[in-house]
Design a protein around this motif. Structure first.
Motif, short mmCIF file in Angstrom:
data_model
loop_
_atom_site.label_atom_id
_atom_site.label_comp_id
_atom_site.label_asym_id
_atom_site.label_seq_id
_atom_site.Cartn_x
_atom_site.Cartn_y
_atom_site.Cartn_z
N ARG A 1 -3.86 6.51 -20.92
CA ARG A 1 -4.75 5.47 -21.12
C ARG A 1 -4.65 4.42 -20.03
O ARG A 1 -5.70 3.74 -19.52
N SER A 2 -3.42 4.37 -19.43
CA SER A 2 -3.21 3.33 -18.36
C SER A 2 -4.01 3.89 -17.21
O SER A 2 -4.59 3.21 -16.51
N LEU A 3 -3.79 5.41 -16.96
CA LEU A 3 -4.49 5.89 -15.71
C LEU A 3 -5.85 5.65 -15.69
O LEU A 3 -6.66 5.22 -14.72
N MET A 4 -6.51 5.85 -16.86
CA MET A 4 -7.92 5.71 -17.23
C MET A 4 -8.39 4.37 -17.07
O MET A 4 -9.47 4.12 -16.41
N GLN A 5 -7.66 3.36 -17.43
CA GLN A 5 -7.83 2.14 -17.39
C GLN A 5 -8.01 1.45 -15.74
O GLN A 5 -8.99 0.84 -15.27
N TYR A 6 -6.95 2.14 -15.15
CA TYR A 6 -6.96 1.67 -13.69
C TYR A 6 -7.84 2.33 -12.91
O TYR A 6 -8.60 1.49 -12.14
N PHE A 7 -8.34 3.54 -13.10
CA PHE A 7 -9.45 4.02 -12.50
C PHE A 7 -10.65 3.54 -12.67
O PHE A 7 -11.57 3.13 -12.01
N ASP A 8 -10.92 3.19 -13.92
CA ASP A 8 -12.09 2.45 -14.38
C ASP A 8 -12.42 1.14 -13.82
O ASP A 8 -13.66 0.65 -13.22
N ALA A 9 -11.16 0.50 -13.41
CA ALA A 9 -11.23 -0.79 -12.71
C ALA A 9 -11.43 -0.64 -11.31
O ALA A 9 -12.30 -1.31 -10.59
N LYS A 10 -10.98 0.51 -10.61
CA LYS A 10 -11.27 0.63 -9.46
C LYS A 10 -12.51 1.27 -8.92
O LYS A 10 -12.89 0.84 -7.82
N LEU A 11 -13.11 2.11 -9.75
CA LEU A 11 -14.16 2.62 -9.41
C LEU A 11 -15.50 1.68 -9.58
O LEU A 11 -16.32 1.80 -10.49
N GLN A 12 -15.69 0.57 -8.79
CA GLN A 12 -16.84 -0.29 -8.90
C GLN A 12 -18.04 0.33 -8.46
O GLN A 12 -18.38 0.22 -7.34
N LEU A 13 -18.67 1.05 -9.33
CA LEU A 13 -19.97 1.65 -9.03
C LEU A 13 -21.24 0.54 -8.89
O LEU A 13 -21.35 -0.08 -10.18
N GLU A 14 -21.78 0.41 -7.96
CA GLU A 14 -22.92 -0.50 -8.21
C GLU A 14 -24.31 0.24 -8.63
O GLU A 14 -24.71 1.31 -8.45
N GLN B 1 0.87 -1.28 0.00
CA GLN B 1 0.15 0.06 -0.01
C GLN B 1 0.91 1.27 -0.05
O GLN B 1 0.64 2.26 -0.72
N ALA B 2 1.93 1.41 0.86
CA ALA B 2 2.79 2.44 0.80
C ALA B 2 3.23 2.77 -0.54
O ALA B 2 3.59 3.90 -0.87
N ALA B 3 3.89 1.51 -1.34
CA ALA B 3 4.58 1.66 -2.43
C ALA B 3 3.37 2.11 -3.48
O ALA B 3 3.77 3.26 -4.44
N MET B 4 2.30 1.60 -3.41
CA MET B 4 1.23 2.20 -4.26
C MET B 4 0.81 3.65 -4.06
O MET B 4 0.58 4.34 -5.20
N LYS B 5 1.02 4.02 -2.84
CA LYS B 5 0.57 5.29 -2.63
C LYS B 5 1.52 6.26 -3.18
O LYS B 5 1.15 7.31 -3.73
N ASN B 6 2.91 5.91 -3.27
CA ASN B 6 3.79 6.76 -3.81
C ASN B 6 3.65 6.82 -5.37
O ASN B 6 3.90 7.81 -5.86
N ILE B 7 3.47 5.92 -5.77
CA ILE B 7 3.19 5.59 -7.45
C ILE B 7 2.02 6.43 -7.80
O ILE B 7 2.00 7.32 -8.68
N LEU B 8 0.85 6.51 -6.96
CA LEU B 8 -0.09 7.37 -7.45
C LEU B 8 -0.24 8.86 -7.13
O LEU B 8 -0.48 9.62 -7.97
N ASN B 9 0.65 8.99 -5.95
CA ASN B 9 1.26 10.42 -5.87
C ASN B 9 1.98 11.04 -7.07
O ASN B 9 1.99 12.18 -7.32
N SER B 10 2.96 10.15 -7.46
CA SER B 10 3.86 10.58 -8.51
C SER B 10 2.97 10.74 -9.82
O SER B 10 3.14 11.59 -10.80
N ALA B 11 1.81 9.98 -10.14
CA ALA B 11 0.99 9.76 -11.20
C ALA B 11 0.27 11.46 -11.10
O ALA B 11 0.33 11.92 -12.07
N ALA B 12 -0.04 11.84 -10.11
CA ALA B 12 -0.81 13.16 -9.87
C ALA B 12 0.21 14.25 -10.11
O ALA B 12 -0.30 15.12 -10.98
N THR B 13 1.46 14.03 -9.79
CA THR B 13 2.43 14.96 -10.50
C THR B 13 2.52 14.96 -12.00
O THR B 13 2.47 16.16 -12.56
N LEU B 14 2.48 13.73 -12.61
CA LEU B 14 2.66 13.78 -13.97
C LEU B 14 1.41 14.29 -14.56
O LEU B 14 1.60 15.06 -15.52
N LEU B 15 0.47 14.11 -13.89
CA LEU B 15 -0.87 14.85 -14.40
C LEU B 15 -0.95 16.24 -14.69
O LEU B 15 -1.36 16.88 -15.43
N GLU B 16 -0.22 16.91 -13.55
CA GLU B 16 -0.21 18.25 -13.50
C GLU B 16 0.58 18.86 -14.60
O GLU B 16 0.33 20.05 -14.97
#
Length: 254
Positions: free
Chosen positions: A241-254, A194-209
């Motif tokens: 595209r990778s980030l969009m696919q990742y979010f689409d997989a995580k956002l499991q809306l019922e 979890q800690a490593a993945m949090k760092n990856i996503l924080n880095s992704a936010a920096t990239l998106l900026e």
């Protein structure tokens, strides 16, 4: 995907391989059938194509193939018909053929499928991004892919009824990205590393900026004199595209 244009396929068939009396080079039906496995390392069902001549079948197969397979076929053509084997197969023509193969290899590695969470704007922007990628190259597609990601993240926040009351007057991509990570239930479950993945996503936010300045200053969204190069544009497309696919997989809306 940025594959061969019809004019380029016509050049390969008619000007590099060559057509005489309706025949494609020195291909027979048998040698054409064996060409794809022997020279291209591809498994092609030649009989699946209804065209009634070798020339037409070859052109149809090349046209229907994905860019990676097109590259393999072009390299196979270069092996089967080396420079100097006929007058039209000059060194310059051979270099052009190999250059086309190299370009077909340099395509977006991440497929641009339609996300489950979507809107009319997202669908249209994704479709236009794919068309621009195929016809004009990756730098031309970034503007529409930027719009698609922006619209997708905003739609995902609204679909989950997340709190957007603190939004700035003109929320950018990274704002919706952070809201989803902080509020959406899809991100509440614990995950491995979890800690490593949090760092990856924080880095992704920096990239998106950096997407906004790239779109505004290095694409055809505005009258920019210097555009993002092919390789860097592909990097941006694959990341988005990778980030969009990742979010689409995580956002499991019922």
């Amino acid at each position: 995907m940025e594959g061969l244009k019809p004019s380029e396929i016509h050049w390969v068939v008619n000007h590099y391989i060559g057509v005489s009396g309706g025949y494609l080079g020195d291909f027979s039906y048998a040698s054409h059938r064996e060409f794809y496995s022997n020279y291209c390392d591809l498994d092609v069902d030649v009989d699946a194509f209804a065209e009634n001549t070798t020339r037409k079948k070859f052109a149809a197969i090349l046209s229907a193939s994905k860019p990676s397979a097109q590259a393999a076929i072009l390299i196979g053509v270069a092996r089967r018909f080396p420079p100097g084997s006929e007058m039209q197969r000059s060194t310059a023509a051979y270099q052009k053929l190999v250059g086309l193969a190299k370009r077909c290899r340099q395509v977006a590695a991440v497929e641009g499928g339609e996300p489950r969470i979507t809107s009319d704007l997202v669908q249209r922007a994704l479709a236009e991004a794919t068309t621009l990628l195929n016809t004009h190259g990756p730098a031309s597609a970034i503007d529409r892919l930027h719009t698609a990601l922006h619209g997708y993240l905003r739609t995902a926040c609204r679909a989950a009824s997340l709190d957007l009351s603190g939004a700035p007057s003109d929320p950018r991509i990274v704002y919706y990205f952070k809201v989803l990570r902080q509020q959406h239930p899809g991100f509440e479950a614990p995950i491995a590393q979890q800690a490593a993945m949090k760092n990856i996503l924080n880095s992704a936010a920096t990239l998106l900026e950096q997407l906004d300045p790239i779109r505004n200053r290095a694409t055809l969204a505005h009258a920019n004199e210097e555009l993002l190069s092919h390789d860097e544009a592909l990097l941006v497309i694959n990341l988005v595209r990778s980030l969009m696919q990742y979010f689409d997989a995580k956002l499991q809306l019922e």
